[in-house]
Design an enzyme around this catalytic site. Structure first.
Site, PDB file in Angstrom:
ATOM      1  N   ASN A 133      62.346  11.662 -34.321  1.00 31.50           N
ATOM      2  CA  ASN A 133      60.574  11.216 -35.368  1.00 31.50           C
ATOM      3  C   ASN A 133      61.613  11.037 -36.673  1.00 31.50           C
ATOM      4  O   ASN A 133      62.628  11.540 -36.528  1.00 31.50           O
ATOM      5  CB  ASN A 133      60.045  12.868 -35.402  1.00 31.50           C
ATOM      6  CG  ASN A 133      60.034  13.559 -36.003  1.00 31.50           C
ATOM      7  OD1 ASN A 133      61.585  14.037 -35.137  1.00 31.50           O
ATOM      8  ND2 ASN A 133      59.765  14.268 -36.762  1.00 31.50           N
ATOM      9  N   GLU A 141      60.189   9.676 -39.988  1.00 30.73           N
ATOM     10  CA  GLU A 141      59.124   9.843 -41.505  1.00 30.73           C
ATOM     11  C   GLU A 141      59.953   8.869 -42.303  1.00 30.73           C
ATOM     12  O   GLU A 141      60.634   8.173 -42.614  1.00 30.73           O
ATOM     13  CB  GLU A 141      59.245  11.315 -41.929  1.00 30.73           C
ATOM     14  CG  GLU A 141      59.147  12.111 -40.180  1.00 30.73           C
ATOM     15  CD  GLU A 141      58.239  13.521 -40.730  1.00 30.73           C
ATOM     16  OE1 GLU A 141      58.734  13.892 -42.319  1.00 30.73           O
ATOM     17  OE2 GLU A 141      57.866  14.161 -39.495  1.00 30.73           O
ATOM     18  N   CYS A 152      56.320   8.697 -34.241  1.00 31.11           N
ATOM     19  CA  CYS A 152      57.329   9.820 -33.222  1.00 31.11           C
ATOM     20  C   CYS A 152      59.158   9.397 -32.423  1.00 31.11           C
ATOM     21  O   CYS A 152      58.996   8.422 -32.153  1.00 31.11           O
ATOM     22  CB  CYS A 152      55.666  10.863 -32.799  1.00 31.11           C
ATOM     23  SG  CYS A 152      54.315  10.974 -33.470  1.00 31.11           S
ATOM     24  N   GLU A 202      59.077  10.146 -29.456  1.00 34.32           N
ATOM     25  CA  GLU A 202      58.560   9.428 -27.702  1.00 34.32           C
ATOM     26  C   GLU A 202      58.310   8.001 -28.096  1.00 34.32           C
ATOM     27  O   GLU A 202      59.237   6.996 -27.116  1.00 34.32           O
ATOM     28  CB  GLU A 202      57.247   9.847 -27.326  1.00 34.32           C
ATOM     29  CG  GLU A 202      58.054  12.155 -27.159  1.00 34.32           C
ATOM     30  CD  GLU A 202      56.310  12.594 -28.372  1.00 34.32           C
ATOM     31  OE1 GLU A 202      57.305  11.985 -29.332  1.00 34.32           O
ATOM     32  OE2 GLU A 202      55.896  13.766 -28.474  1.00 34.32           O
ATOM     33  N   CYS A 259      51.303  13.586 -29.212  1.00 36.81           N
ATOM     34  CA  CYS A 259      50.110  13.706 -30.355  1.00 36.81           C
ATOM     35  C   CYS A 259      49.632  12.344 -29.231  1.00 36.81           C
ATOM     36  O   CYS A 259      50.381  11.613 -28.325  1.00 36.81           O
ATOM     37  CB  CYS A 259      50.628  12.644 -31.348  1.00 36.81           C
ATOM     38  SG  CYS A 259      51.595  11.445 -31.501  1.00 36.81           S
ATOM     39  N   CYS A 307      50.982   9.096 -28.563  1.00 36.74           N
ATOM     40  CA  CYS A 307      52.720   8.664 -28.236  1.00 36.74           C
ATOM     41  C   CYS A 307      52.113   8.621 -26.473  1.00 36.74           C
ATOM     42  O   CYS A 307      52.996   8.298 -25.307  1.00 36.74           O
ATOM     43  CB  CYS A 307      53.554   9.622 -28.420  1.00 36.74           C
ATOM     44  SG  CYS A 307      54.197   9.494 -29.635  1.00 36.74           S
TER      45      CYS A 307
HETATM   46  N1  THU Z   1      55.489  14.389 -33.726  1.00 41.51           N
HETATM   47  C1  THU Z   1      56.348  14.083 -32.587  1.00 41.51           C
HETATM   48  O1  THU Z   1      57.485  13.976 -32.909  1.00 41.51           O
HETATM   49  N2  THU Z   1      56.199  14.628 -31.277  1.00 41.51           N
HETATM   50  C2  THU Z   1      55.218  14.944 -31.408  1.00 41.51           C
HETATM   51  O2  THU Z   1      55.052  15.026 -29.867  1.00 41.51           O
HETATM   52  C3  THU Z   1      54.411  15.482 -31.892  1.00 41.51           C
HETATM   53  C4  THU Z   1      54.928  15.302 -33.728  1.00 41.51           C
HETATM   54  C5  THU Z   1      57.004  14.229 -35.008  1.00 41.51           C
HETATM   55  C6  THU Z   1      56.006  13.542 -35.857  1.00 41.51           C
HETATM   56  C7  THU Z   1      56.158  14.018 -37.302  1.00 41.51           C
HETATM   57  O3  THU Z   1      56.491  13.600 -37.839  1.00 41.51           O
HETATM   58  C8  THU Z   1      56.597  15.041 -37.482  1.00 41.51           C
HETATM   59  O4  THU Z   1      56.714  15.940 -35.717  1.00 41.51           O
HETATM   60  C9  THU Z   1      55.328  16.281 -37.958  1.00 41.51           C
HETATM   61  O5  THU Z   1      53.649  16.285 -37.076  1.00 41.51           O
END
Ligand code: THU
Length: 157
Positions: free
Chosen positions: A62, A64, A73, A75, A112, A115
């Site tokens: 991920n 941000e 994310c 994935e 999520c 994804c």
């Molecule tokens: N996130 C992911 O990368 N994958 C997931 O399956 C759930 C959430 C990340 C998004 C964000 O950077 C952090 O986790 C918190 O939500």
């Protein structure tokens, strides 16, 4: 109206040691990808590893952003990179792991909705099921195809 029901089958084990060698390799790649996560806002570090039809593994994490919706994310980082760099190879498997403050999460991290939708698209593109491995230290879940995580998937256009 008729009552209908959907049943979702998945497998569970409680240690990485119980995975077969291919799944173990992919799970380890997802766990290793956590180290590349850039998550200064949530401090929730996620790693993903995608396996292509020829066995190649592509990792993502991920990423941000101060403007929250601009982040992405793990994935989707991995899937989009696979799609962009190996457009002719089908995705056959994805493993996902997460950690906080350097400690791997106990429960499997569940992707999520966005994804899941993106996974569904790459499954459609590749023409074969994508297996999904969700890694936790206490439990590991394995799903045989994306519909098991996203029933009634939108693919009508
Ligand atoms: N996130 C992911 O990368 N994958 C997931 O399956 C759930 C959430 C990340 C998004 C964000 O950077 C952090 O986790 C918190 O939500």
């Amino acid at each position: 109206m008729t009552n209908k029901e959907i049943k979702i089958a998945y497998q569970e084990c409680n240690s990485l040691d119980q995975l077969d060698s291919q799944d173990r390799k992919l799970a380890d790649a997802a766990i290793a990808a956590i180290a590349t996560s850039y998550a200064p806002y949530s401090n929730f570090n996620v790693g993903a590893a995608v396996q292509l039809e020829d066995g190649e593994i592509i990792q993502g994490s991920n990423q941000e952003n101060a403007a929250y919706p601009s982040g992405i994310c793990a994935e989707r980082t991995a899937l989009f990179y696979a799609g962009a760099s190996r457009p002719d190879k089908s995705v056959v498997k994805i493993a996902i792991a997460a950690g906080q403050n350097g400690v791997l999460c106990e429960s499997p991290v569940t992707p999520c909705g966005a994804c899941r939708q993106v996974m569904a698209q790459y499954q459609l593109k590749g023409g074969q099921p994508i297996e999904i491995l969700l890694i936790g230290t206490a439990k590991i879940w394995k799903f045989a195809k994306v519909e098991d995580l996203l029933p009634f998937t939108f693919d009508s256009i």
